[in-house]
Design a protein around this motif. Structure first.
Motif, PDB file in Angstrom:
ATOM      1  N   HIS A  50       0.827  -1.211   0.000  1.00 55.00           N
ATOM      2  CA  HIS A  50       0.000   0.000   0.000  1.00 55.00           C
ATOM      3  C   HIS A  50       0.863   1.264   0.000  1.00 55.00           C
ATOM      4  O   HIS A  50       1.833   1.354   0.750  1.00 55.00           O
ATOM      5  N   TYR A  52       0.475   5.817  -0.592  1.00 47.79           N
ATOM      6  CA  TYR A  52      -0.355   6.996  -0.846  1.00 47.79           C
ATOM      7  C   TYR A  52       0.342   7.809  -1.928  1.00 47.79           C
ATOM      8  O   TYR A  52       1.472   8.272  -1.747  1.00 47.79           O
ATOM      9  N   GLU A  73      -9.556  -2.558   0.130  1.00 50.05           N
ATOM     10  CA  GLU A  73     -10.419  -2.652   1.318  1.00 50.05           C
ATOM     11  C   GLU A  73      -9.699  -3.335   2.471  1.00 50.05           C
ATOM     12  O   GLU A  73     -10.147  -3.291   3.611  1.00 50.05           O
ATOM     13  N   THR A  75      -6.355  -2.961   3.391  1.00 50.13           N
ATOM     14  CA  THR A  75      -5.088  -2.374   3.849  1.00 50.13           C
ATOM     15  C   THR A  75      -5.063  -2.271   5.371  1.00 50.13           C
ATOM     16  O   THR A  75      -6.084  -2.020   6.018  1.00 50.13           O
ATOM     17  N   ALA A  77      -3.248  -0.055   7.141  1.00 47.29           N
ATOM     18  CA  ALA A  77      -3.339   1.366   7.494  1.00 47.29           C
ATOM     19  C   ALA A  77      -4.573   1.955   6.823  1.00 47.29           C
ATOM     20  O   ALA A  77      -5.154   1.356   5.908  1.00 47.29           O
ATOM     21  N   GLU A  78      -4.950   3.113   7.282  1.00 46.91           N
ATOM     22  CA  GLU A  78      -6.128   3.806   6.758  1.00 46.91           C
ATOM     23  C   GLU A  78      -6.103   3.894   5.233  1.00 46.91           C
ATOM     24  O   GLU A  78      -5.088   4.247   4.639  1.00 46.91           O
ATOM     25  N   ARG A  79      -7.222   3.570   4.615  1.00 45.83           N
ATOM     26  CA  ARG A  79      -7.338   3.765   3.170  1.00 45.83           C
ATOM     27  C   ARG A  79      -7.773   5.197   2.914  1.00 45.83           C
ATOM     28  O   ARG A  79      -8.712   5.696   3.549  1.00 45.83           O
ATOM     29  N   ARG A  80      -7.090   5.851   1.996  1.00 42.70           N
ATOM     30  CA  ARG A  80      -7.408   7.235   1.654  1.00 42.70           C
ATOM     31  C   ARG A  80      -7.750   7.309   0.166  1.00 42.70           C
ATOM     32  O   ARG A  80      -7.482   6.368  -0.584  1.00 42.70           O
ATOM     33  N   SER A  83      -4.974   6.227  -2.026  1.00 43.34           N
ATOM     34  CA  SER A  83      -4.375   4.914  -1.769  1.00 43.34           C
ATOM     35  C   SER A  83      -4.285   4.102  -3.050  1.00 43.34           C
ATOM     36  O   SER A  83      -5.249   4.055  -3.827  1.00 43.34           O
ATOM     37  N   PRO A 103       2.605   4.080   4.157  1.00 44.90           N
ATOM     38  CA  PRO A 103       1.731   4.123   5.340  1.00 44.90           C
ATOM     39  C   PRO A 103       2.510   3.719   6.590  1.00 44.90           C
ATOM     40  O   PRO A 103       3.599   3.174   6.508  1.00 44.90           O
TER      41      PRO A 103
END
Ligand code: FES
Length: 107
Positions: A50, A52, A73, A75, A77-80, A83, A103
């Motif tokens: 992943h 960003y 869906e 990942t 770490a937070e999906r942005r 991403s 991330p």
């Protein structure tokens, strides 16, 4: 060869070069950039590659395929909105200067 800069969660930056056609994930692995696990080896089955993508570069990338969207869906770490899975981004000359952030975690 396109150059890509990886920015780590702690702010460290690493710029690497890789041949056209190499995936962004492989460019990181071949240059010992840490922060990408790539457990599935690039088969779009793990979501541990992943990244960003910096906003200004997003439009240079092809839209993600359905499988990548599904895996995003998963990942750790937070999906942005920016991403992407780095194994699904083949390098091309137009991507020279690409900047992506790593991330905080991949698993
Ligand atoms: Fe597994 Fe990218 S390396 S999804």
């Amino acid at each position: 060869m396109p150059k890509v800069t990886f920015i780590h969660d702690d702010g460290r930056e690493e710029t690497v070069e890789a041949p056209v056609g190499t995936s962004l994930m492989m460019a990181a692995m071949q240059n010992s950039v840490d922060g990408i696990e790539a457990e599935c080896g690039g088969c779009c089955m793990c979501a541990t590659c992943h990244v960003y993508v910096e906003e200004e570069h997003l439009s240079k990338l092809a839209e993600p395929e359905e499988l990548e969207l599904e895996m995003l869906e998963e990942t750790a770490a937070e999906r942005r909105p920016n991403s992407r899975l780095s194994c699904q981004i083949p390098l091309k000359d137009e991507l020279d200067g690409l900047v992506v952030r790593l991330p905080e975690r991949q698993v």
